[in-house]
Design a protein around this motif. Structure first.
Motif, PDB file in Angstrom:
ATOM      1  N   VAL A 654       0.839  -1.324   0.002  1.00 26.19           N
ATOM      2  CA  VAL A 654      -0.096   0.136   0.027  1.00 26.19           C
ATOM      3  C   VAL A 654       0.888   1.345   0.140  1.00 26.19           C
ATOM      4  O   VAL A 654       2.236   1.145   0.451  1.00 26.19           O
ATOM      5  CB  VAL A 654      -1.083  -0.011   1.073  1.00 26.19           C
ATOM      6  N   GLY A 655       0.304   2.280  -0.525  1.00 28.99           N
ATOM      7  CA  GLY A 655       1.071   3.600  -0.577  1.00 28.99           C
ATOM      8  C   GLY A 655       0.644   4.201   0.938  1.00 28.99           C
ATOM      9  O   GLY A 655      -0.483   4.214   1.390  1.00 28.99           O
ATOM     10  N   VAL A 656       1.614   4.807   1.689  1.00 30.46           N
ATOM     11  CA  VAL A 656       1.394   5.362   2.815  1.00 30.46           C
ATOM     12  C   VAL A 656       1.267   6.943   2.704  1.00 30.46           C
ATOM     13  O   VAL A 656       0.495   7.698   3.240  1.00 30.46           O
ATOM     14  CB  VAL A 656       2.444   5.137   3.749  1.00 30.46           C
ATOM     15  N   ASP A 657       2.246   7.517   1.993  1.00 28.44           N
ATOM     16  CA  ASP A 657       2.299   9.064   1.749  1.00 28.44           C
ATOM     17  C   ASP A 657       2.892   9.353   0.414  1.00 28.44           C
ATOM     18  O   ASP A 657       3.804   8.762  -0.139  1.00 28.44           O
ATOM     19  CB  ASP A 657       3.557   9.593   2.835  1.00 28.44           C
ATOM     20  N   ASN A 658       2.073  10.262  -0.357  1.00 24.34           N
ATOM     21  CA  ASN A 658       2.560  10.890  -1.686  1.00 24.34           C
ATOM     22  C   ASN A 658       2.564   9.691  -2.547  1.00 24.34           C
ATOM     23  O   ASN A 658       3.313   9.820  -3.635  1.00 24.34           O
ATOM     24  CB  ASN A 658       3.843  11.644  -1.234  1.00 24.34           C
ATOM     25  N   CYS A 659       1.933   8.466  -2.528  1.00 21.52           N
ATOM     26  CA  CYS A 659       1.945   7.517  -3.449  1.00 21.52           C
ATOM     27  C   CYS A 659       0.740   6.816  -3.385  1.00 21.52           C
ATOM     28  O   CYS A 659       0.050   6.536  -2.361  1.00 21.52           O
ATOM     29  CB  CYS A 659       3.175   6.729  -3.622  1.00 21.52           C
ATOM     30  N   GLN A 660       0.231   5.720  -4.543  1.00 19.35           N
ATOM     31  CA  GLN A 660      -0.768   4.851  -4.209  1.00 19.35           C
ATOM     32  C   GLN A 660      -0.238   3.467  -5.125  1.00 19.35           C
ATOM     33  O   GLN A 660       0.458   3.961  -6.009  1.00 19.35           O
ATOM     34  CB  GLN A 660      -2.062   5.523  -4.892  1.00 19.35           C
ATOM     35  N   VAL A 661      -0.943   2.433  -4.807  1.00 16.32           N
ATOM     36  CA  VAL A 661      -0.541   1.292  -5.419  1.00 16.32           C
ATOM     37  C   VAL A 661      -1.558   1.015  -6.302  1.00 16.32           C
ATOM     38  O   VAL A 661      -2.819   0.801  -6.082  1.00 16.32           O
ATOM     39  CB  VAL A 661      -0.310   0.168  -4.676  1.00 16.32           C
ATOM     40  N   VAL A 662      -1.135   0.881  -7.781  1.00 12.51           N
ATOM     41  CA  VAL A 662      -2.468   0.292  -8.883  1.00 12.51           C
ATOM     42  C   VAL A 662      -1.529  -0.830  -9.431  1.00 12.51           C
ATOM     43  O   VAL A 662      -0.574  -0.884 -10.339  1.00 12.51           O
ATOM     44  CB  VAL A 662      -2.674   1.613  -9.773  1.00 12.51           C
ATOM     45  N   ASP A 663      -2.352  -2.065  -9.485  1.00 11.99           N
ATOM     46  CA  ASP A 663      -1.941  -3.283  -9.926  1.00 11.99           C
ATOM     47  C   ASP A 663      -0.501  -3.487  -9.577  1.00 11.99           C
ATOM     48  O   ASP A 663       0.306  -4.066 -10.607  1.00 11.99           O
ATOM     49  CB  ASP A 663      -1.918  -2.983 -11.417  1.00 11.99           C
ATOM     50  N   GLY A 664      -0.128  -3.484  -8.291  1.00 12.93           N
ATOM     51  CA  GLY A 664       1.182  -3.779  -7.832  1.00 12.93           C
ATOM     52  C   GLY A 664       2.286  -2.777  -8.135  1.00 12.93           C
ATOM     53  O   GLY A 664       3.504  -2.908  -8.081  1.00 12.93           O
ATOM     54  N   THR A 665       1.844  -1.652  -8.800  1.00 10.16           N
ATOM     55  CA  THR A 665       2.986  -0.589  -9.363  1.00 10.16           C
ATOM     56  C   THR A 665       2.753   0.811  -8.456  1.00 10.16           C
ATOM     57  O   THR A 665       1.359   1.150  -8.403  1.00 10.16           O
ATOM     58  CB  THR A 665       2.727  -0.288 -10.653  1.00 10.16           C
ATOM     59  N   LEU A 666       3.758   1.355  -8.144  1.00 14.37           N
ATOM     60  CA  LEU A 666       3.834   2.434  -7.177  1.00 14.37           C
ATOM     61  C   LEU A 666       3.666   3.730  -8.153  1.00 14.37           C
ATOM     62  O   LEU A 666       4.410   3.940  -9.179  1.00 14.37           O
ATOM     63  CB  LEU A 666       5.127   2.751  -6.453  1.00 14.37           C
ATOM     64  N   ARG A 667       2.691   4.590  -8.055  1.00 17.55           N
ATOM     65  CA  ARG A 667       2.276   5.721  -8.618  1.00 17.55           C
ATOM     66  C   ARG A 667       2.538   6.870  -8.018  1.00 17.55           C
ATOM     67  O   ARG A 667       1.844   7.086  -6.804  1.00 17.55           O
ATOM     68  CB  ARG A 667       1.151   5.747  -9.573  1.00 17.55           C
ATOM     69  N   PHE A 668       3.166   7.860  -8.179  1.00 12.75           N
ATOM     70  CA  PHE A 668       3.701   9.037  -7.187  1.00 12.75           C
ATOM     71  C   PHE A 668       2.930  10.229  -7.495  1.00 12.75           C
ATOM     72  O   PHE A 668       2.445  10.527  -8.511  1.00 12.75           O
ATOM     73  CB  PHE A 668       5.260   9.262  -7.604  1.00 12.75           C
ATOM     74  N   ASP A 669       2.531  10.967  -6.538  1.00 12.53           N
ATOM     75  CA  ASP A 669       2.037  12.176  -6.626  1.00 12.53           C
ATOM     76  C   ASP A 669       3.168  13.294  -6.874  1.00 12.53           C
ATOM     77  O   ASP A 669       4.325  12.937  -6.873  1.00 12.53           O
ATOM     78  CB  ASP A 669       1.249  12.732  -5.200  1.00 12.53           C
ATOM     79  N   GLU A 670       3.011  14.585  -7.191  1.00 14.23           N
ATOM     80  CA  GLU A 670       3.952  15.558  -7.514  1.00 14.23           C
ATOM     81  C   GLU A 670       4.577  15.910  -5.858  1.00 14.23           C
ATOM     82  O   GLU A 670       4.386  17.056  -5.425  1.00 14.23           O
ATOM     83  CB  GLU A 670       3.559  16.543  -8.331  1.00 14.23           C
ATOM     84  N   ALA A 671       5.417  15.083  -5.450  1.00 10.38           N
ATOM     85  CA  ALA A 671       6.185  15.491  -4.085  1.00 10.38           C
ATOM     86  C   ALA A 671       7.643  15.020  -4.382  1.00 10.38           C
ATOM     87  O   ALA A 671       7.863  14.253  -5.169  1.00 10.38           O
ATOM     88  CB  ALA A 671       5.491  14.644  -2.977  1.00 10.38           C
ATOM     89  N   ARG A 672       8.374  15.391  -3.314  1.00  8.10           N
ATOM     90  CA  ARG A 672       9.929  14.912  -3.223  1.00  8.10           C
ATOM     91  C   ARG A 672      10.187  13.855  -2.599  1.00  8.10           C
ATOM     92  O   ARG A 672      11.252  13.480  -2.690  1.00  8.10           O
ATOM     93  CB  ARG A 672      10.616  16.243  -2.857  1.00  8.10           C
ATOM     94  N   THR A 673       9.269  13.445  -1.771  1.00  4.67           N
ATOM     95  CA  THR A 673       9.248  11.938  -1.021  1.00  4.67           C
ATOM     96  C   THR A 673       8.184  11.323  -1.147  1.00  4.67           C
ATOM     97  O   THR A 673       6.826  11.731  -1.127  1.00  4.67           O
ATOM     98  CB  THR A 673       9.825  12.217   0.370  1.00  4.67           C
ATOM     99  N   ALA A 674       8.080   9.963  -0.922  1.00  2.00           N
ATOM    100  CA  ALA A 674       7.079   9.137  -1.021  1.00  2.00           C
ATOM    101  C   ALA A 674       7.303   7.950  -0.014  1.00  2.00           C
ATOM    102  O   ALA A 674       8.374   7.485   0.025  1.00  2.00           O
ATOM    103  CB  ALA A 674       6.678   8.539  -2.628  1.00  2.00           C
ATOM    104  N   THR A 675       6.442   7.375   0.465  1.00  2.00           N
ATOM    105  CA  THR A 675       6.373   6.133   1.368  1.00  2.00           C
ATOM    106  C   THR A 675       5.424   4.971   1.148  1.00  2.00           C
ATOM    107  O   THR A 675       4.314   5.261   0.823  1.00  2.00           O
ATOM    108  CB  THR A 675       6.192   6.748   2.762  1.00  2.00           C
TER     109      THR A 675
END
Length: 707
Positions: A654-675
């Protein structure tokens, strides 16, 4: 005992109250008018036998004339004056200033305690002492109090106001029903000592007129004062279901030659028609002013001990300050999600629940003002007690900042004691650094006045803290908490901490441009005084871009905190605690065609073994500019000495911060860090977890390893 007033001013006021001329008094006591004039101007004093005749003429006793600590009862009686309706037919259906805040005892605590801090007498170096008393009246005690406030005269006004289909009318109706159906009335009294008191004339500029007569008048003592809008006092009336507040003030500077037991009451009701007349809204309990047309306007009066007792306004000493009595106190905005659940049989307005919420709010907002160190005493002492018909329900409880905010209190005390360090190397230490606030010049666009250096304190967070860790609180001269926010973008390996930012006068006497910073930050506070940012006052006083200086201060503060709490990183391995030797960030070769400038990097990795044998990993990814377009897949593998590393399946990703998981792949928001967080599937483990290490690699959707 209070010193008596000079005879001349006292006698002049008694003549006004009795509607008696100097000539009429002269005839009554068998002296010349010139003799009476000489008494009033202080050029002469009456003989003892003449004083007896003066007492008889004023219909009072000899002791009152000799001591002159109260007015005679010969004058116009104390009563309610209701402001007549406007001649042009205008109507106010409530006090708009009261709607700026919630009817919430925690808001009341914040605003009233701030006002007491602002009015602290600083010459003696002592703290201002504030005591909150919740007092539930029932039965005969309630009946006597209603008689003292002349309830029978007020009830027709309340009855009409409660019938109006407006918010104020509904609140009043609820207050009346609660009092009559449950035979109870809650009083909330706020006393301060070592404060200025309600000084000044009844009508002219001064503290008294600002609080009692006027709206939006902020009469403050200095630049470090908390309030600047004149709205905070409205919380007193907003907390009363009946819109009624009584006041008893001991003055720090004499008025009419007196200092003790200056009383006044103010009632805020909507426009109404009673007994065939229109009334504008507010009313005052006081003595008719003989200088007003028809002696109709009520002004403050100097009460005797009996009147103070009957109104539940007796103060514990002659120390300057004011007692505010909120009649019909309630706590509508109960913030149930932020408070302990009520005990069985309690409602949101129970005096026990209100007591607890007052203590909590005071500890949260004023812990710093209650902290001393070095040669500095605390600025503030606060306590809360609860009574029912004069009997103790909850004993007086002094708010202790070392209990409610131990970590932050330790940090501030270390600063005041001069025991801070530059870097945190041991538990319990307090690190101190300065951060810049570039102050703009007034009304001059981008020109700068100078650089203020705010003080930043950082220390370990304790489990006993009544707040979340990894936050920074900010304040200025009166040391009331203005901002309380989380620090973003922290590395997962950072130990829990608390940070305190001292700006303006709070940064100490050696801080450059402290007074200028006080004015700037005060202008940047909204009426709630809960943040620094863009306000109309800031724009008018400085410029439309002045708020950017505060944004810069925030960035500098967060950067300094991260530097102080960062732990040394291992180049070859990353992990959490005892599992670090078994946890590795994947280190496959990077394909040359990928641009390092836009390459996300798995920077931090923390892990633990769950009870079922699964690995739980939390990874923090640094995303360079433009790198948010990558689609990455975290891959878990066993760490083996030779041969290919066996892949482990994820049971949860699962994505915790500034990202989400779609079909097992991490997709990022427009941020400088993601968790992200992942939990492995133990059924896919080739060997027991306790006997293995773990590697986590980042791969593109095309199978290319990035880390």
């Amino acid at each position: 005992m209070e010193a008596g007033e000079d005879f001349g001013p006292w006698l002049a006021r008694q003549l006004k109250l009795a509607d008696m001329t100097q000539t009429e008094l002269a005839l009554a006591v068998d002296v010349t008018r010139a003799a009476v004039s000489a008494w009033i101007t202080g050029r002469a004093a009456p003989r003892p036998e003449t004083i007896e005749r003066i007492a008889a003429a004023l219909n009072t006793d000899l002791a009152t004339v000799h001591t002159r600590t109260t007015d005679t009862q010969a004058g116009l009686p104390v009563g309610w004056y209701h402001r007549p309706g406007h001649a042009d037919g205008g109507r106010e259906l409530g006090n708009a200033a009261a709607f700026a805040f919630d009817a919430d005892v925690s808001v009341l605590a914040r605003e009233t305690c701030q006002n007491s801090l602002d009015e602290r007498l600083t010459a003696n170096g002592q703290p201002v002492r504030v005591r909150y008393t919740l007092h539930e009246l029932t039965g005969e005690t309630l009946a006597r109090f209603r008689e003292a406030i002349q309830w029978d005269d007020l009830f027709p006004h309340y009855e009409v106001a409660a019938a109006q289909e407006q918010k104020v009318g509904r609140v009043i109706d609820a207050g009346l029903r609660d009092m009559y159906e449950h035979d109870r009335l809650v009083l909330l009294r706020v006393d301060d000592y070592n404060a200025a008191g309600l000084t000044g004339d009844d009508y002219d500029d001064g503290r008294f007129a600002a609080v009692v007569r006027r709206q939006l008048d902020s009469h403050k003592s200095g630049t470090s004062a908390g309030g600047s809008y004149g709205l905070g006092k409205a919380t007193l009336w907003a907390t009363s279901r009946l819109g009624l507040v009584l006041m008893n003030s001991t003055l720090s500077a004499p008025h009419e030659g007196r200092t003790e037991r200056r009383l006044i009451g103010r009632l805020d009701l909507p426009w109404r028609q009673v007994h065939g007349k229109s009334w504008a809204g507010p009313a005052w309990l006081g003595r008719p002013d003989p200088d007003s047309p028809g002696a109709a306007v009520a002004r403050s009066w100097w009460a005797d001990e009996e009147a103070v007792e009957s109104l539940h306004l007796k103060r514990e000493s002659s120390e300057p300050g004011t007692s505010f009595l909120i009649v019909g106190a309630h706590d509508v905005a109960s913030l149930a999600d932020d408070s302990p659940a009520p005990d069985e049989g309690e409602d949101a307005d129970s005096i026990q629940r209100m007591h607890r919420r007052l203590v909590r709010a005071l500890g949260k907002n004023f812990w710093a003002a209650m902290t001393g160190g070095g040669d500095q005493l605390p600025l503030l002492e606060v306590s809360v007690r609860t009574l029912r018909n004069g009997e103790v329900v909850l004993a007086e409880e002094r708010v202790d900042p070392t209990v409610t905010q131990p970590s932050r209190t330790r940090a501030l005390k270390a600063f005041l004691d001069g025991t801070t360090v530059e870097q945190l190397t041991e538990a319990g230490q307090v690190a101190a650094v300065t951060v810049p606030l570039n102050l703009p010049a007034r009304r001059s666009g981008r020109a700068s006045l100078g650089e203020h250096r705010a003080v930043l304190l950082v220390t370990d967070a304790e489990d006993a803290d009544d707040c979340k860790p990894n936050r920074v609180v900010a304040m200025r001269g009166n040391r009331m908490t203005v901002r309380d926010v989380a620090v973003p973008g922290l590395p997962l390996s950072a130990n829990p901490f608390q940070a305190v930012l001292l700006a303006g006068d709070a940064a100490g006497p050696r801080a450059p441009f402290a007074a200028d910073a006080e004015e700037f930050l005060r202008a940047a506070e909204p009426p709630e005084h809960n943040k620094w940012g863009q306000t109309e006052e800031l724009t008018l006083t400085y410029s439309t871009s002045a708020y950017r200086r505060i944004s810069s201060l925030t960035r500098e503060t967060n950067a300094a905190i991260k530097k102080l709490v960062a732990l040394p990183k291992k180049r070859s391995k990353a992990g959490g605690g005892r599992l670090a030797p078994k946890l590795t960030v994947g280190a496959g070769k990077k394909p040359r065609r990928l641009s390092a400038a836009t390459l996300p990097v798995l920077e931090e990795l923390d892990a633990q073994v769950l009870d079922g044998g699964a690995w739980q990993v939390i990874g923090e990814i640094r995303i360079p500019a433009g790198g948010h377009t990558w689609r990455l897949v975290p891959v878990a593998k066993f760490d083996v000495r030779s041969g290919p590393r066996p892949t482990i399946a994820w049971a949860e990703l699962v994505g915790v911060d500034n990202c989400q998981v779609v079909d097992g792949t991490l997709r990022f928001d427009e941020a400088r860090t993601a968790t992200f967080r992942g939990v492995t599937d133990p059924t896919t483990h080739a060997v027991r977890t306790s006997l293995s290490g773990l590697v986590v690699e980042l791969r593109t959707g095309e199978g290319e390893s990035l880390s």
